[in-house]
Write a protein that holds these residues in place. Structure first.
Motif, PDB file in Angstrom:
ATOM      1  N   GLY A 211      13.761  51.786  14.304  1.00 52.18           N
ATOM      2  CA  GLY A 211      12.596  52.437  14.898  1.00 52.18           C
ATOM      3  C   GLY A 211      12.962  53.750  15.551  1.00 52.18           C
ATOM      4  N   LEU A 212      12.135  54.190  16.490  1.00 49.66           N
ATOM      5  CA  LEU A 212      12.335  55.467  17.176  1.00 49.66           C
ATOM      6  C   LEU A 212      13.000  55.244  18.523  1.00 49.66           C
ATOM      7  N   GLN A 213      14.084  55.980  18.791  1.00 48.57           N
ATOM      8  CA  GLN A 213      14.780  55.954  20.071  1.00 48.57           C
ATOM      9  C   GLN A 213      14.823  57.379  20.624  1.00 48.57           C
ATOM     10  N   THR A 214      14.766  57.508  21.941  1.00 50.69           N
ATOM     11  CA  THR A 214      14.761  58.837  22.538  1.00 50.69           C
ATOM     12  C   THR A 214      15.674  58.903  23.759  1.00 50.69           C
ATOM     13  N   ALA A 215      16.204  60.087  23.985  1.00 47.75           N
ATOM     14  CA  ALA A 215      16.877  60.457  25.233  1.00 47.75           C
ATOM     15  C   ALA A 215      16.357  61.854  25.550  1.00 47.75           C
ATOM     16  N   GLN A 216      15.504  61.957  26.558  1.00 46.27           N
ATOM     17  CA  GLN A 216      14.734  63.183  26.750  1.00 46.27           C
ATOM     18  C   GLN A 216      15.531  64.333  27.363  1.00 46.27           C
ATOM     19  N   GLY A 217      16.652  64.025  28.014  1.00 47.11           N
ATOM     20  CA  GLY A 217      17.478  65.092  28.559  1.00 47.11           C
ATOM     21  C   GLY A 217      16.909  65.702  29.826  1.00 47.11           C
ATOM     22  N   LEU A 218      17.170  66.989  30.009  1.00 47.68           N
ATOM     23  CA  LEU A 218      16.826  67.701  31.236  1.00 47.68           C
ATOM     24  C   LEU A 218      15.708  68.704  31.005  1.00 47.68           C
ATOM     25  N   PRO A 219      14.954  69.047  32.058  1.00 47.62           N
ATOM     26  CA  PRO A 219      13.914  70.076  31.934  1.00 47.62           C
ATOM     27  C   PRO A 219      14.525  71.468  31.845  1.00 47.62           C
ATOM     28  N   ALA A 220      13.690  72.447  31.556  1.00 50.96           N
ATOM     29  CA  ALA A 220      14.159  73.811  31.295  1.00 50.96           C
ATOM     30  C   ALA A 220      14.885  74.422  32.485  1.00 50.96           C
ATOM     31  N   ASN A 221      14.487  74.110  33.702  1.00 47.50           N
ATOM     32  CA  ASN A 221      15.065  74.733  34.895  1.00 47.50           C
ATOM     33  C   ASN A 221      16.142  73.882  35.549  1.00 47.50           C
ATOM     34  N   ALA A 222      16.729  72.950  34.807  1.00 45.13           N
ATOM     35  CA  ALA A 222      17.636  71.966  35.404  1.00 45.13           C
ATOM     36  C   ALA A 222      18.862  72.600  36.037  1.00 45.13           C
ATOM     37  N   VAL A 223      19.475  73.582  35.383  1.00 49.36           N
ATOM     38  CA  VAL A 223      20.707  74.166  35.913  1.00 49.36           C
ATOM     39  C   VAL A 223      20.465  74.799  37.279  1.00 49.36           C
TER      40      VAL A 223
END
Length: 436
Positions: A211-223
């Motif tokens: 099926g579908l698995q996700t890891a969304q990571g960080l937003p654009a301003n994370a650093v």
């Protein structure tokens, strides 16, 4: 997942240790400024010809979604099904970099930069074969430079961009990567790793038989957000957290390097940070047992401090008190795993180091590791604030922030953000933050 060269051609400490009294400012150099360590090399053990093709056996589709307001290039590196170094070319075939015996880094000059479409677009590539120790790199508004050098074993080592070397030729570029291994026997494993640094925000999803698995990571301003939090933490406890931030000449944050990398170039940093905590742990478990759930056939093992060592039942050797660099890296001092270590030792090391990084050993219920859930992680000081802030900003709390971030209590969700499928159909990577 990584295969490293055993050759070390220099140390970052000798190159930049004097420059770390403030957030690190990059000053990109040339090939002569490349510092080769185990952390930025991947190698093959046999010499190969300059082949440019491969007989496809399993073609994996990779979709790359560009949410960045600027130009982005992708690069794919790794080992093919014969354990030879490969870099994907724009024509969809492997390039086989060959150092030809060179003892100094030689630039890879093939057509290996894969341009993504504009913001909001999806670019699809297909890998021509299986890959291991692989990375998909993304560089915003700039090009990454890769090199190859003789490995000392008759083969070649790929020299990757270094996140910690301010004079690396790629130092001024905003970049990041996802890691992947796709083999015939085991299928695809992919993860977002912040073990070394936080850079260009990336997220991913995997489609396949599971099926579908996700890891969304960080937003654009994370650093920028993480740098602000590290500065506030440094103001609070007097530790050099703000010095983990790497900026361009105008002071704009490019990336955040992990405390393990920072400690490798400034050995005095955080030197006493964990001392009191470690002493309290040793005191507590000299009078009561620490239970390690090995999560293998050994089951629960009891550990108790005696004669200065934490000794665990069935383990082939005990554990001395760690120092800060041991806790950050989880691969030195008492956490170094040797060839003769038994299965109990190999199971205790990751669980014990994870407990230190997350500061759970002195909490109620912390006498069983792993036992407490993620809500208990990083709740007391000292702790790994680098890891704490990364997980705080991760959109789903997933993604490696230290080497054993995949240690979890039985039945708990995996904080590492690893995705896997035995029969993958496609991997999608999102660049520059999530799609709106």
């Amino acid at each position: 997942m990584r295969a490293f060269s055993t050759l070390l051609f220099g140390t970052l400490a000798g190159l930049i240790g004097h420059a770390l009294a403030a957030p690190l400012i990059v000053s990109p150099g040339t090939a002569s400024d490349v510092v080769i360590t185990q952390e930025n090399t991947v190698n093959t053990t046999e010499a190969v010809s300059n082949s440019t093709g491969s007989s496809p056996t399993q073609q994996l589709k990779i979709n790359m979604v560009n949410n960045f307001a600027g130009s982005v290039n992708a690069y794919v590196t790794g080992l093919d099904s014969n354990d030879q170094l490969v870099v994907l070319q724009t024509d969809g075939t492997w390039l086989y970099p060959n150092a030809n015996g060179a003892s100094v880094p030689q630039p890879i000059t093939g057509n290996i930069a894969l341009p993504l479409g504009g913001q909001g677009s999806t670019t699809t590539i297909t890998l021509p074969d299986y890959i291991s120790s692989g990375r998909i790199w993304f560089a915003a508004n700039g090009d990454l430079q890769f090199f190859v050098v003789e490995s000392g074993t008759g083969g070649s080592s790929l020299v990757e961009p270094s996140s910690a070397n301010p004079h690396d030729p790629s130092a001024a570029v905003n970049w990041g990567f996802v890691e992947l291994t796709n083999t015939e026997d085991d299928g695809l494993f992919a993860n977002i790793s912040y073990v070394d640094f936080v850079g260009l925000p990336l997220g991913m999803s995997l489609s396949g038989g599971g099926g579908l698995q996700t890891a969304q990571g960080l937003p654009a301003n994370a650093v920028s957000s993480i740098c602000n939090d590290l500065k506030a933490q440094a103001d609070s406890d007097g530790q050099p957290w703000h010095q983990l931030c790497v900026t361009d000449v105008n002071g704009n944050p490019l990336r955040v390097i992990a405390p393990s990398d920072y400690s490798s170039v400034n050995s005095d940093a955080f030197s006493n940070y964990w001392t009191d905590y470690i002493n309290q742990v040793w005191q507590k478990y000299s009078s009561q047992p620490l239970t390690i759930n090995t999560q293998v056939s050994a089951g629960d093992v009891q550990c108790t401090v005696s004669d200065g060592l934490l000794n665990c039942n069935g383990d082939n050797r005990g554990y001395a008190q760690p120092i800060a660099s041991d806790i950050w890296g989880c691969n030195s001092g008492p956490f170094a795993i040797e060839a003769g270590d038994n299965d109990v030792h190999r199971a205790v090391v990751p669980r014990l180091c994870a407990a230190f990084d997350r500061s759970t050993l002195l909490l109620a219920g912390g006498n069983t590791q792993p036992g407490l859930g993620s809500s208990a992680y990083y709740t007391v000081s000292p702790t790994n604030f680098y890891s704490k802030f990364i997980h705080q900003y991760e959109l789903d709390g997933r993604g490696y922030a230290f080497p054993y971030d995949d240690v979890n209590p039985d039945g708990a969700s995996n904080a590492s953000g690893e995705l896997s499928d035995g029969t993958p159909s496609s991997l999608t990577v999102t660049v520059g933050g999530p799609s709106s």
